[in-house]
Write a protein that holds these residues in place. Sequence first.
Motif, PDB file in Angstrom:
ATOM      1  N   ALA A 115       2.491  10.315 -15.162  1.00 18.44           N
ATOM      2  CA  ALA A 115       3.048  10.552 -14.188  1.00 18.44           C
ATOM      3  C   ALA A 115       4.710  10.464 -14.278  1.00 18.44           C
ATOM      4  O   ALA A 115       5.114   9.887 -15.219  1.00 18.44           O
ATOM      5  N   ASN A 116       5.542  10.846 -13.642  1.00 10.89           N
ATOM      6  CA  ASN A 116       6.914  10.670 -13.684  1.00 10.89           C
ATOM      7  C   ASN A 116       7.491  10.345 -12.296  1.00 10.89           C
ATOM      8  O   ASN A 116       8.661  10.496 -12.140  1.00 10.89           O
ATOM      9  N   GLY A 117       6.759   9.839 -11.565  1.00 15.45           N
ATOM     10  CA  GLY A 117       7.280   9.253 -10.295  1.00 15.45           C
ATOM     11  C   GLY A 117       6.177   8.623  -9.562  1.00 15.45           C
ATOM     12  O   GLY A 117       5.096   8.744  -9.906  1.00 15.45           O
ATOM     13  N   ALA A 118       6.403   7.171  -8.852  1.00 13.99           N
ATOM     14  CA  ALA A 118       5.582   6.323  -8.256  1.00 13.99           C
ATOM     15  C   ALA A 118       5.740   6.568  -6.797  1.00 13.99           C
ATOM     16  O   ALA A 118       7.178   6.203  -6.325  1.00 13.99           O
ATOM     17  N   VAL A 119       4.558   6.483  -6.036  1.00 19.05           N
ATOM     18  CA  VAL A 119       5.021   5.887  -4.509  1.00 19.05           C
ATOM     19  C   VAL A 119       4.194   4.780  -4.309  1.00 19.05           C
ATOM     20  O   VAL A 119       3.000   4.525  -4.826  1.00 19.05           O
ATOM     21  N   ILE A 120       4.813   3.676  -3.961  1.00 20.54           N
ATOM     22  CA  ILE A 120       4.510   2.397  -3.906  1.00 20.54           C
ATOM     23  C   ILE A 120       3.814   2.103  -2.374  1.00 20.54           C
ATOM     24  O   ILE A 120       4.297   2.637  -1.431  1.00 20.54           O
ATOM     25  N   VAL A 121       2.464   1.753  -2.131  1.00 20.36           N
ATOM     26  CA  VAL A 121       2.164   1.282  -0.852  1.00 20.36           C
ATOM     27  C   VAL A 121       1.792  -0.234  -0.942  1.00 20.36           C
ATOM     28  O   VAL A 121       1.218  -0.728  -1.646  1.00 20.36           O
ATOM     29  N   SER A 122       2.255  -0.918   0.041  1.00 23.94           N
ATOM     30  CA  SER A 122       2.140  -2.317   0.190  1.00 23.94           C
ATOM     31  C   SER A 122       2.098  -2.956   1.809  1.00 23.94           C
ATOM     32  O   SER A 122       2.236  -2.147   2.457  1.00 23.94           O
ATOM     33  N   ASP A 123       1.609  -4.049   2.144  1.00 26.32           N
ATOM     34  CA  ASP A 123       1.340  -4.515   3.163  1.00 26.32           C
ATOM     35  C   ASP A 123       2.541  -5.582   3.274  1.00 26.32           C
ATOM     36  O   ASP A 123       2.539  -6.190   4.528  1.00 26.32           O
ATOM     37  N   GLY A 124       3.467  -5.783   2.625  1.00 25.04           N
ATOM     38  CA  GLY A 124       4.584  -6.759   2.751  1.00 25.04           C
ATOM     39  C   GLY A 124       5.496  -6.884   1.635  1.00 25.04           C
ATOM     40  O   GLY A 124       5.632  -6.231   0.609  1.00 25.04           O
ATOM     41  N   GLU A 125       6.574  -7.620   1.802  1.00 24.96           N
ATOM     42  CA  GLU A 125       7.564  -8.101   0.967  1.00 24.96           C
ATOM     43  C   GLU A 125       7.206  -8.811  -0.332  1.00 24.96           C
ATOM     44  O   GLU A 125       7.629  -8.276  -1.511  1.00 24.96           O
ATOM     45  N   ASP A 126       5.956  -9.526  -0.259  1.00 19.28           N
ATOM     46  CA  ASP A 126       5.728  -9.876  -1.540  1.00 19.28           C
ATOM     47  C   ASP A 126       5.108  -8.928  -2.563  1.00 19.28           C
ATOM     48  O   ASP A 126       5.700  -9.125  -3.835  1.00 19.28           O
ATOM     49  N   ASP A 127       4.421  -7.836  -2.092  1.00 17.84           N
ATOM     50  CA  ASP A 127       3.944  -7.000  -3.085  1.00 17.84           C
ATOM     51  C   ASP A 127       5.006  -6.042  -3.430  1.00 17.84           C
ATOM     52  O   ASP A 127       5.260  -5.691  -4.536  1.00 17.84           O
ATOM     53  N   GLU A 128       5.993  -5.785  -2.442  1.00 14.75           N
ATOM     54  CA  GLU A 128       7.061  -5.094  -2.797  1.00 14.75           C
ATOM     55  C   GLU A 128       7.988  -5.629  -3.902  1.00 14.75           C
ATOM     56  O   GLU A 128       9.050  -5.147  -4.207  1.00 14.75           O
ATOM     57  N   SER A 129       7.793  -6.958  -4.134  1.00 11.59           N
ATOM     58  CA  SER A 129       8.857  -7.697  -5.078  1.00 11.59           C
ATOM     59  C   SER A 129       8.570  -7.181  -6.393  1.00 11.59           C
ATOM     60  O   SER A 129       9.627  -7.374  -7.278  1.00 11.59           O
ATOM     61  N   VAL A 130       7.651  -6.335  -6.698  1.00 12.23           N
ATOM     62  CA  VAL A 130       7.241  -5.972  -8.085  1.00 12.23           C
ATOM     63  C   VAL A 130       7.832  -4.625  -8.397  1.00 12.23           C
ATOM     64  O   VAL A 130       7.738  -4.135  -9.477  1.00 12.23           O
ATOM     65  N   ILE A 131       8.814  -4.095  -7.344  1.00 14.13           N
ATOM     66  CA  ILE A 131       9.169  -2.873  -7.469  1.00 14.13           C
ATOM     67  C   ILE A 131      10.119  -2.860  -8.658  1.00 14.13           C
ATOM     68  O   ILE A 131       9.978  -1.608  -9.494  1.00 14.13           O
ATOM     69  N   PRO A 132      10.872  -3.661  -8.872  1.00 14.96           N
ATOM     70  CA  PRO A 132      12.043  -3.422 -10.074  1.00 14.96           C
ATOM     71  C   PRO A 132      11.096  -3.640 -11.470  1.00 14.96           C
ATOM     72  O   PRO A 132      11.538  -2.703 -12.303  1.00 14.96           O
ATOM     73  N   VAL A 133      10.077  -4.269 -11.365  1.00 12.20           N
ATOM     74  CA  VAL A 133       9.147  -4.339 -12.581  1.00 12.20           C
ATOM     75  C   VAL A 133       8.460  -2.831 -12.799  1.00 12.20           C
ATOM     76  O   VAL A 133       8.473  -2.359 -13.930  1.00 12.20           O
ATOM     77  N   ILE A 134       8.034  -2.214 -11.834  1.00  9.42           N
ATOM     78  CA  ILE A 134       7.450  -0.913 -11.951  1.00  9.42           C
ATOM     79  C   ILE A 134       8.475  -0.150 -12.360  1.00  9.42           C
ATOM     80  O   ILE A 134       8.340   0.780 -13.147  1.00  9.42           O
ATOM     81  N   GLN A 135       9.813   0.102 -11.762  1.00  8.96           N
ATOM     82  CA  GLN A 135      10.771   0.804 -12.121  1.00  8.96           C
ATOM     83  C   GLN A 135      11.262   0.854 -13.676  1.00  8.96           C
ATOM     84  O   GLN A 135      11.910   1.738 -14.108  1.00  8.96           O
ATOM     85  N   ASN A 136      10.977  -0.138 -14.238  1.00  5.46           N
ATOM     86  CA  ASN A 136      11.369  -0.393 -15.727  1.00  5.46           C
ATOM     87  C   ASN A 136      10.540   0.965 -16.577  1.00  5.46           C
ATOM     88  O   ASN A 136      11.010   1.089 -17.349  1.00  5.46           O
ATOM     89  N   VAL A 137       9.149   1.187 -15.993  1.00  6.53           N
ATOM     90  CA  VAL A 137       8.405   2.155 -16.628  1.00  6.53           C
ATOM     91  C   VAL A 137       8.201   3.408 -15.996  1.00  6.53           C
ATOM     92  O   VAL A 137       7.922   4.389 -16.568  1.00  6.53           O
ATOM     93  N   LEU A 138       8.670   3.149 -14.698  1.00  6.28           N
ATOM     94  CA  LEU A 138       8.221   4.668 -13.868  1.00  6.28           C
ATOM     95  C   LEU A 138       9.334   4.838 -12.707  1.00  6.28           C
ATOM     96  O   LEU A 138       9.329   3.736 -11.920  1.00  6.28           O
ATOM     97  N   PRO A 139      10.058   5.778 -12.453  1.00  7.10           N
ATOM     98  CA  PRO A 139      10.841   5.761 -11.362  1.00  7.10           C
ATOM     99  C   PRO A 139       9.948   5.745  -9.765  1.00  7.10           C
ATOM    100  O   PRO A 139       8.840   6.442  -9.766  1.00  7.10           O
ATOM    101  N   VAL A 140      10.389   5.053  -9.143  1.00  8.86           N
ATOM    102  CA  VAL A 140       9.996   4.890  -7.726  1.00  8.86           C
ATOM    103  C   VAL A 140      10.674   5.658  -6.725  1.00  8.86           C
ATOM    104  O   VAL A 140      11.750   5.830  -6.499  1.00  8.86           O
ATOM    105  N   VAL A 141       9.853   6.936  -6.428  1.00 12.29           N
ATOM    106  CA  VAL A 141      10.430   7.831  -5.476  1.00 12.29           C
ATOM    107  C   VAL A 141      10.098   7.652  -3.957  1.00 12.29           C
ATOM    108  O   VAL A 141      10.747   7.910  -3.222  1.00 12.29           O
ATOM    109  N   SER A 142       9.131   6.682  -3.785  1.00 14.42           N
ATOM    110  CA  SER A 142       8.821   6.150  -2.124  1.00 14.42           C
ATOM    111  C   SER A 142       8.246   4.979  -2.208  1.00 14.42           C
ATOM    112  O   SER A 142       7.740   4.471  -2.973  1.00 14.42           O
ATOM    113  N   VAL A 143       8.543   4.260  -0.937  1.00 13.02           N
ATOM    114  CA  VAL A 143       7.821   2.839  -0.739  1.00 13.02           C
ATOM    115  C   VAL A 143       7.550   3.082   0.682  1.00 13.02           C
ATOM    116  O   VAL A 143       8.226   3.209   1.573  1.00 13.02           O
TER     117      VAL A 143
END
Length: 253
Positions: A115-143
């Motif tokens: 993939a060349n883009g990620a769509v993050i689906v979560s239920d709160g801020e705790d799960d979303e705190s890993v977004i910077p980690v994911i962005q190291n390997v894959l661009p996040v296009v939507s949360v």
Amino acid sequence: MSQRSDIEKDVNASISNKLLVICVDRDNDVGEKAGITTPVIGRNACIDAAQRLALEDPEDADSNSMFAAIKTYEDLISKGYQVEVVIVAGIKERGVQADEKILKEIKKILEVFSANGAVIVSDGEDDESVIPVIQNVLPVVSVQRVVMKVSRSVEYSYAVFGKYLKMLAYDSKYSKFFLGVPGILLLIGGVATVFGYTEEIFAVLVSILGISFVIRAFDIDKAWSNLTRPTPMGFIRIFTMVAGILLILSSIP
């Protein structure tokens, strides 16, 4: 004309992108409760994982996030995107080790689906705190955050709470104590502050508040109203009380 063709090229390029819909379960409820090993890759596998987690713990919000990720996957498919849906999880204790585990799982998924883009689906801020980690390997296009609808029991609790607040504010039976006493204290405190009696006023306010609590707790106000009623029994009570007080005072040497 050239501008229109450029726009069409941009749209076609965006549709040709390979997107990865990622449902994040940072505290690994899917593993701890449902016994599922992550990463979970593919629509059918994600549906199975979400169903198993929902059966094990119907109140867990992570199962709703998983179904939301599947719904997002289907919506993107219908719009012509190349998409895959996955579930990644950390560990129960969260923290750095959980983020490292999620990062390893993302890298493992990218070996299967580039993939060349990620769509993050979560239920709160705790799960979303890993977004910077994911962005190291894959661009996040939507949360996308999944917010559960409030249950009827919670709505009922809010309604009851509002009813009692209204009662405290507008029912004179309750408002004279819950609003009147604090109002008097604030008024006295404000006046005393203006005249420079800030040190002495604290003891006065505490004393007034204590007296109010004692009167209300032991129904002294009701007892006094019964004593002062203009009835023969009321006069007898007053006479008895006054006589008793005088006898007590006279017995003191």
